[in-house]
Write a protein that holds these residues in place. Structure first.
Motif, PDB file in Angstrom:
ATOM      1  N   GLY A  31      11.075  -6.573  -6.742  1.00  0.00           N
ATOM      2  CA  GLY A  31      10.653  -7.706  -7.555  1.00  0.00           C
ATOM      3  C   GLY A  31       9.288  -8.274  -7.230  1.00  0.00           C
ATOM      4  O   GLY A  31       9.077  -9.494  -7.375  1.00  0.00           O
ATOM      5  N   ALA A  32       8.343  -7.452  -6.823  1.00  0.00           N
ATOM      6  CA  ALA A  32       6.978  -7.930  -6.556  1.00  0.00           C
ATOM      7  C   ALA A  32       6.482  -8.761  -7.739  1.00  0.00           C
ATOM      8  O   ALA A  32       6.637  -8.375  -8.892  1.00  0.00           O
ATOM      9  N   VAL A  33       5.884  -9.909  -7.435  1.00  0.00           N
ATOM     10  CA  VAL A  33       5.344 -10.808  -8.461  1.00  0.00           C
ATOM     11  C   VAL A  33       3.900 -10.410  -8.708  1.00  0.00           C
ATOM     12  O   VAL A  33       3.063 -10.490  -7.816  1.00  0.00           O
ATOM     13  N   LEU A  34       3.590  -9.987  -9.950  1.00  0.00           N
ATOM     14  CA  LEU A  34       2.266  -9.471 -10.244  1.00  0.00           C
ATOM     15  C   LEU A  34       1.456 -10.383 -11.161  1.00  0.00           C
ATOM     16  O   LEU A  34       0.331 -10.059 -11.516  1.00  0.00           O
ATOM     17  N   SER A  35       2.018 -11.504 -11.576  1.00  0.00           N
ATOM     18  CA  SER A  35       1.255 -12.398 -12.453  1.00  0.00           C
ATOM     19  C   SER A  35       1.478 -13.841 -12.071  1.00  0.00           C
ATOM     20  O   SER A  35       2.209 -14.156 -11.198  1.00  0.00           O
ATOM     21  N   PHE A  61       0.816  -1.210   0.000  1.00  0.00           N
ATOM     22  CA  PHE A  61       0.000   0.000   0.000  1.00  0.00           C
ATOM     23  C   PHE A  61       0.853   1.264   0.000  1.00  0.00           C
ATOM     24  O   PHE A  61       0.421   2.315  -0.457  1.00  0.00           O
ATOM     25  N   ASP A  62       2.074   1.154   0.503  1.00  0.00           N
ATOM     26  CA  ASP A  62       2.953   2.321   0.641  1.00  0.00           C
ATOM     27  C   ASP A  62       4.146   2.252  -0.313  1.00  0.00           C
ATOM     28  O   ASP A  62       5.170   2.907  -0.084  1.00  0.00           O
ATOM     29  N   THR A 105       5.752  -7.558  -1.255  1.00  0.00           N
ATOM     30  CA  THR A 105       7.037  -7.091  -1.776  1.00  0.00           C
ATOM     31  C   THR A 105       6.871  -5.802  -2.553  1.00  0.00           C
ATOM     32  O   THR A 105       5.898  -5.620  -3.290  1.00  0.00           O
ATOM     33  N   LEU A 106       7.831  -4.889  -2.430  1.00  0.00           N
ATOM     34  CA  LEU A 106       7.831  -3.639  -3.218  1.00  0.00           C
ATOM     35  C   LEU A 106       8.125  -3.959  -4.683  1.00  0.00           C
ATOM     36  O   LEU A 106       8.812  -4.930  -4.998  1.00  0.00           O
TER      37      LEU A 106
END
Length: 181
Positions: free
Chosen positions: A177-181, A148-149, A172-173
């Motif tokens: 490397g935030a996993v979005l898929s 969120f931040d 994860t930011l």
């Protein structure tokens, strides 16, 4: 219903068209045919209710990915929330852009969230209640999230976060490397 597109393709604000008399009002809050005509996913597989004790409670930013991406129609039925969604569609020209809307019991407004968007909200009042119509059932293993931040998103939250789950605080930011898929 009045369906108003936003600056991000596929996202819409849904306002009620009240039919009023001395008893109160009647309004249609969902219509499969009108949603289809507006290019929105009309399927409703699950309905959820979320109650929040305190103002400043944050829930999100959540999404479900393949094989169970979900669309949502989100409405605040008690109190007030700030609802924010982020475009996660891989080839979208508005990828990682957001829409922020205040949903309240008084304005009776809803936000349509297409598949492949992260969704979250922050309560603006104590006792806020939110109802979601969802196009997919919860599917373990397909949930992803954004912080969120996250400074790369710079989401414009209306107030400080006072209550948040450990899971939502620890997504994860993007830069990490935030996993979005």
């Amino acid at each position: 219903m009045k369906i108003t597109p936003t600056h991000i393709e596929g996202v819409a604000i849904v306002d009620l068209e009240l039919r009023q008399d001395e008893r109160g009002f009647f309004a249609r809050s969902f219509c499969r045919e009108e949603f289809e005509q507006a290019g929105l996913v009309p399927a409703v597989e699950q309905c959820n209710v979320s109650f929040n004790h305190l103002a400043g409670t944050l829930r999100g930013m959540h999404t479900q990915v393949d094989p169970a991406p979900e669309a949502k129609l989100v409405r605040c039925t008690a109190g007030a929330i700030q609802d924010i969604i982020v475009d996660l569609r891989p080839d979208s020209p508005t990828r990682l852009q957001h829409v922020a809307v205040e949903l309240t019991a008084e304005n009776r407004r809803a936000l349509y969230v297409p598949p492949y968007f992260a969704h979250g909200y922050l309560t603006l009042t104590d006792g806020a209640e939110v109802v979601y119509q969802v196009s997919q059932s919860y599917t373990p293993g397909t949930e992803r999230g954004l912080r969120f931040d996250d400074p790369d998103l710079a989401l414009p939250w209306a107030r400080d976060v006072a209550v948040i789950s450990d899971k939502d605080r620890s997504w994860t930011l993007l830069a990490d490397g935030a996993v979005l898929s």
